[in-house]
Enzyme design. Structure first.
Site, mmCIF file in Angstrom:
data_model
loop_
_atom_site.group_PDB
_atom_site.id
_atom_site.type_symbol
_atom_site.label_atom_id
_atom_site.label_comp_id
_atom_site.label_asym_id
_atom_site.label_seq_id
_atom_site.Cartn_x
_atom_site.Cartn_y
_atom_site.Cartn_z
ATOM 1 N N CYS A 65 110.796 18.097 13.657
ATOM 2 C CA CYS A 65 110.750 16.869 12.864
ATOM 3 C C CYS A 65 109.844 15.828 13.504
ATOM 4 O O CYS A 65 109.312 16.023 14.584
ATOM 5 C CB CYS A 65 112.160 16.316 12.720
ATOM 6 S SG CYS A 65 112.886 15.844 14.304
ATOM 7 N N ALA A 68 110.704 14.824 16.959
ATOM 8 C CA ALA A 68 110.238 15.811 17.929
ATOM 9 C C ALA A 68 108.755 15.611 18.226
ATOM 10 O O ALA A 68 108.304 15.758 19.362
ATOM 11 C CB ALA A 68 110.478 17.230 17.407
ATOM 12 N N ARG A 99 110.237 20.882 27.236
ATOM 13 C CA ARG A 99 108.826 21.209 27.035
ATOM 14 C C ARG A 99 108.030 21.456 28.302
ATOM 15 O O ARG A 99 106.851 21.757 28.260
ATOM 16 C CB ARG A 99 108.154 20.149 26.160
ATOM 17 C CG ARG A 99 108.281 20.505 24.682
ATOM 18 C CD ARG A 99 107.633 19.509 23.752
ATOM 19 N NE ARG A 99 106.247 19.210 23.997
ATOM 20 C CZ ARG A 99 105.217 19.922 23.516
ATOM 21 N NH1 ARG A 99 105.429 20.986 22.789
ATOM 22 N NH2 ARG A 99 103.995 19.568 23.781
ATOM 23 N N HIS A 198 103.566 12.874 15.377
ATOM 24 C CA HIS A 198 102.388 12.693 16.238
ATOM 25 C C HIS A 198 101.590 11.485 15.763
ATOM 26 O O HIS A 198 101.184 10.636 16.549
ATOM 27 C CB HIS A 198 101.465 13.915 16.188
ATOM 28 C CG HIS A 198 102.134 15.212 16.526
ATOM 29 N ND1 HIS A 198 101.860 16.376 15.844
ATOM 30 C CD2 HIS A 198 103.060 15.531 17.456
ATOM 31 C CE1 HIS A 198 102.589 17.355 16.357
ATOM 32 N NE2 HIS A 198 103.322 16.870 17.328
#
Lengths: 488, 514
Positions: A65, A68, A99, A198
């Site tokens: 999403c 994220a 990550r 992003h």
């Protein structure tokens, strides 16, 4: 591959796969599946697939999403800032330290990447709003973590739904505490995947780091003609470090890493660099374009996976600078060539002709193809979780042969493709890993490097080659079949 | 540069001088204090170890730092995967489902199927009915589950979607093509801003048990329902079944995910094992129901007790005492003697406890985890004469703190034993610095505490991401207690060796025989 061509097999697989869906879903998914051909000028995107559309409900997509994309990808690795997961407890917990964004720092004292800060919303915060609690969270952080250089507020789904004004809280607190506080409206329901997260995160970097007041000293760094920034490298397993070393060896000065092992100062220094080097185009093209427009900084995409692409990229980068850099670039290439030759001599015979199917995120579905091909491996399928048209256009340049292209592939489709095309290696994420290992297929996680890496640069390629050999040639896969089972 | 005969990954690569140079050089552009003024970092790091810091840390009211709990739908997904051929379906945005799947997969090293109906901004405005209609149909068509168990993310809860109405509407619109009228689609509302993952477990279990049994009340059968709770030890489910089987009684384990998260290699099938749906539909007619986790089944057991009027209640078979109680409860409910198999198992456990006790006796432990796990594990520590100095439960429900306090008060060391309800692991860090212990017991989040405080960590709990296969073992029953004993004792012995291995300084105590 027998008499049937690879392309025919791939097309048949798509046709077969679509049969399982109800009509509407089949119509939708059909547009996201295709066969890319390296020489086909008629294809608009690789395989002519459609992308960046809503996921079909109920099909086990691998997508994440917007939260994220912002907290997990763009902002989370900035190490001297504290990133609050603002909302209920889960999001921050599930994404904690997943990550492998490597960094150097004293965690909990001057850096905070692997920690989880949450405003842990309760029912009363939903009913009465959570702005007050957010303000208090920021105050408490200031007391207990005095060396933080800024705070970001990463909104989870409820924030945008209950009408909280995190922007107002951030403004007040930023003034009061004289520090950067970045409100990020990256609620998980926004957009169709990580991708919008992003973009939203990039925009907040623009508004709050470039156009805002950043209270860290940048005046001690004098500008040089060789300043560059690494953009879109999250330093997974140390990727940015094994990239940086090459750039420095060719006489460039890497002023900033975005955002693996990044600090606020590096980000603030970036508008003065001569060239932005963009690795993950998908997640950070926005801020690169902004810097081009606003500060006149050109940007180029590069690819440090595998020697062929690395060499091409090093030369492309050097071409922006003077002869001294170009000369050093050739020296760097010459210096590493014997090591790379030795790596390929060692591993290519063990890997040659092995087929690979990929499914990853931002840049890797196309960027890693060259690294596999350098080892003689053949990529026969690839796809992105959250790409746009421009990614699939770029993919056309990277494929070597007929390649099945699957956008936002779901568990059912990927499993079916693998069963039909029978690759020797599947390379994707954690959620898919054990599905294929159960089938006795070698598998590598290509988000986390399966807890190995780095894979970027020359040193990274050696590790990549070793890891692929480890996966494909391990004796464990031969044990799946018991000796008493009959052949066939 | 790499040497081809000895390629190293990040563990050793960055130790090399050329990379150390790179990292050193980078510092001039960094604003983190280690680059600017390392002495200041040292000063603040020292301060975080102090009582002054602890007081400020424990006084936090708003920010949670390094939690030891997750949110409701995670527990709902676990419940669903414990039923035959059941697809967990989360009504909401798909990012959540990606997280649940990753989280469980990293722990179990097993696939975790789960779908969402991918609600986006328009669903936030208009509600998620369209998503539900399409999602249920697609899920049924593609994965052909025998049952779909629907839970919710906080997005769906905030906008107030009505699951029951949506499911009915979805079935109606489908007209039986993929979703027959009697296709089981139990549901539960699982808001992330209430309780924790164990609350979600409770809600989904309640949803499945109440909805599948509707209209099925018939004659009572001599049979015991067992509800395991949010149990992440696959071996524990098997231990419990083996104990019940020793009594020769019929039983139904409601929510048995032991095969789902422990698939043999060779081929992949999405669903394996689980409670048979026919059994689940009939569980209302069992003669008794036992829940093994009181705090994870509050609502479910209230229904069983008040509406179904099943005897049984709670029994937590972790540790010797807990297992004894479970065994006696079964003896009582079945009206039979304790089987000799269990008598022997108990004897062996007690024998082992008496062999190892010197190494655990008087050792101070810090421990955290889910409330029911802690009741069992702390009981075992007390049974061994250990001192659970800090018992921390971030998701402690009502009543837990008092129950734990009462348990600790049975210890001769009671005055130095502390219960920390609702606290997180950053609070634990202060506790460990100011009132140190010999060992910690907890999940992978203890790793940073181990690094920062030097306290050895014994991996027991959930999630465990960085140690392999522990979840395959049991921590329940007599055999499970033996595992606890083995893990803890051997960690104590490892540490003893670590502390005494100094050549010609301390290795007189580096005994071959312990």
């Amino acid at each position: 591959m027998g008499p049937e061509s690879l392309e025919a097999k791939q097309k048949a697989a798509i046709e077969e796969i679509l049969k399982a869906y109800p009509e509407k879903a089949a119509k939708n998914r059909e547009k996201h599946l295709g066969v890319g051909s390296p020489n086909d000028e008629n294809q608009k995107t690789c395989g002519d697939v459609r992308s960046n559309k809503k996921t079909v409900p109920g099909v086990m997509s691998q997508r994440g999403c917007a939260y994220a994309g912002s907290k997990g990808v763009v902002w989370g690795p900035v190490k001297d800032m504290i990133h609050i997961s603002h909302g209920p407890i889960g999001c921050g917990q599930y994404s904690r330290a997943g990550r492998r964004n490597y960094y150097i720092g004293v965690t909990g004292v001057d850096t905070f990447v692997t920690m989880n800060f949450s405003s842990d919303f309760q029912e009363n915060n939903i009913v009465f709003g959570g702005d007050k609690k957010l303000g208090k969270c920021i105050d408490e952080i200031e007391v207990l973590f005095p060396l933080n250089n800024g705070i970001t507020v990463q909104s989870e789904c409820p924030i945008g739904l209950i009408g909280d004004d995190i922007g107002a809280v951030a403004r007040v607190k930023a003034k009061e505490l004289d520090k950067v506080i970045v409100p990020v409206n990256c609620e998980g329901f926004r957009g169709v995947s990580q991708s919008l997260g992003h973009h939203i995160a990039n925009d907040t970097v623009r508004d709050f780091i470039f156009d805002g007041k950043v209270n860290v000293n940048t005046s001690d760094v004098e500008v040089t003609d060789y300043d560059v920034a690494i953009i879109g490298d999250y330093n997974i397993g140390g990727d940015a470090w094994s990239s940086r070393i090459l750039l420095e060896e060719m006489g460039l000065r890497v002023v900033a890493q975005w955002s693996g092992d990044a600090t606020l100062k590096e980000m603030a220094l970036t508008p003065k660099v001569k060239l932005n080097l963009l690795h993950c185009y998908r997640s950070m093209n926005y801020i690169s374009r902004h810097m081009e427009k606003e500060y006149g900084i050109p940007w180029i995409e590069y690819n440090f996976f595998g020697p062929s692409q690395t060499i091409k990229s090093l030369r492309k980068i050097a071409a922006f600078f003077d002869e001294s850099v170009q000369k050093k670039c050739e020296e760097v290439i010459a210096k590493y060539q014997p090591m790379i030759d030795a790596v390929i001599a060692k591993y290519k015979p063990r890997l040659e002709g092995k087929t690979v199917m990929l499914f990853v995120g931002g840049l890797r579905p196309r960027h890693v193809i060259g690294a596999y091909e350098d080892l003689g491996m053949e990529v026969i399928g690839t796809g992105y979780e959250f790409a746009h048209d421009d990614d699939y256009k770029r993919t056309k340049e990277e494929i070597f042969r007929s390649t099945v292209i699957y956008d936002d592939v779901n568990e059912y489709e990927l499993e079916a493709f693998v069963k039909k095309l029978q690759p020797d290696l599947v390379a994707s994420g954690i959620k898919e890993k054990y599905v294929f290992q159960k089938m006795g297929l070698p598998y590598r996680q290509m988000h986390s490097w399966d807890y190995s890496g780095p894979y970027h640069g020359y040193d990274g390629f050696a590790i990549f080659a070793q890891d692929m050999d480890l996966a494909i040639n391990s004796p464990v896969w031969a044990h799946s079949k018991a000796p008493w089972e009959k052949e066939g | 540069m790499q040497e081809v005969e000895k390629i190293v990954n990040g563990k050793d690569l960055f130790k090399r001088p050329e990379y150390q140079e790179v990292l050193k050089n980078k510092k001039q552009f960094e604003s983190s204090m280690l680059a600017v003024n390392p002495a200041k970092v040292e000063e603040i790091a020292e301060w975080t170890k102090s009582w002054d810091y602890r007081e400020k840390n424990l006084a936090r009211e708003a920010i949670t730092v390094n939690p030891a709990k997750a949110c409701q739908p995670l527990g709902a997904v676990m419940v669903a995967l414990g039923f035959e051929g059941t697809m967990p379906y989360v009504h909401g945005s798909h990012g959540c489902v990606a997280y649940f799947r990753s989280y469980f997969t990293r722990h179990f090293k097993e696939p975790t199927p789960c779908v969402s109906d991918s609600m986006t901004e328009d669903a936030a405005v208009f509600g998620g009915l369209v998503n539900m209609k399409e999602g249920l149909k697609n899920c049924a068509a593609v994965y052909k589950p025998k049952m779909i168990a629907v839970s919710t993310t906080c997005m769906a809860e905030v906008i107030g979607d009505d699951l029951m109405a949506f499911i009915i509407a979805a079935k109606e619109e489908d007209g039986g093509e993929y979703l027959a009228a009697d296709y089981p689609i139990p549901y539960a509302h699982t808001p992330s801003f209430v309780g924790s993952h164990i609350t979600g477990y409770d809600n989904m279990m309640h949803g499945i048990m109440s909805q599948l049994t509707e209209g099925n009340k018939g004659e009572t059968k001599q049979r015991i329902n067992i509800i395991p709770g949010f149990e992440t030890y696959i071996g524990s489910l098997r231990s419990v079944k083996s104990i019940v089987e020793a009594f020769g009684t019929d039983y139904i384990m409601l929510g048995d995910h032991s095969d789902q998260w422990d698939m043999p290699a060779g081929q992949y099938e999405m669903f394996q094992g689980g409670t048979k749906l026919d059994d689940a539909k009939d569980c209302i007619n069992s003669s008794a129901t036992i829940s093994l986790q009181k705090y994870a089944t509050v609502k479910t057991m209230k229904m069983v007790d008040k509406r179904w009027k099943h005897p049984g209640g709670f029994s937590n078979p972790v540790g010797l005492k807990g297992t004894d109680e479970f065994v006696m409860k079964l003896a009582e409910l079945t009206g039979t003697e304790v089987p000799s198999k269990l008598k022997i198992e108990r004897g062996r456990l007690v024998d082992a406890m008496q062999d190892s006790y010197p190494y655990m006796h008087g050792k101070k432990f810090a421990i955290w985890g889910d409330p029911d796990f802690l009741i069992g594990a702390v009981s075992f520590l007390l049974e061994m004469g250990a001192e659970p100095t800090h018992v921390l439960c971030h998701n402690a429900p009502n009543g837990w703190e008092a129950e734990m306090r009462a348990m600790l008060d049975t210890s001769p060391a009671k005055d130095s034993l502390n219960v920390w309800a609702g606290k997180d692991l950053w609070a634990m860090r202060s506790l460990l610095f100011t009132e140190p212990v010999d060992f910690m017991i907890g999940n992978s989040y203890g790793k940073e505490l181990m690094r920062d405080t030097g306290t050895p960590l014994i991996y027991i709990g959930f999630p465990i991401f960085d140690r392999h296969h522990l979840h395959r073992y049991s921590i329940s029953g007599y055999d499970g207690a033996l595992n606890l004993l083995t893990w803890i004792t051997n960690k104590v012995l490892d540490q003893l060796d670590e502390d005494t291995k100094g050549i010609a300084t301390t290795d007189y105590f580096f005994d071959l025989i312990r």
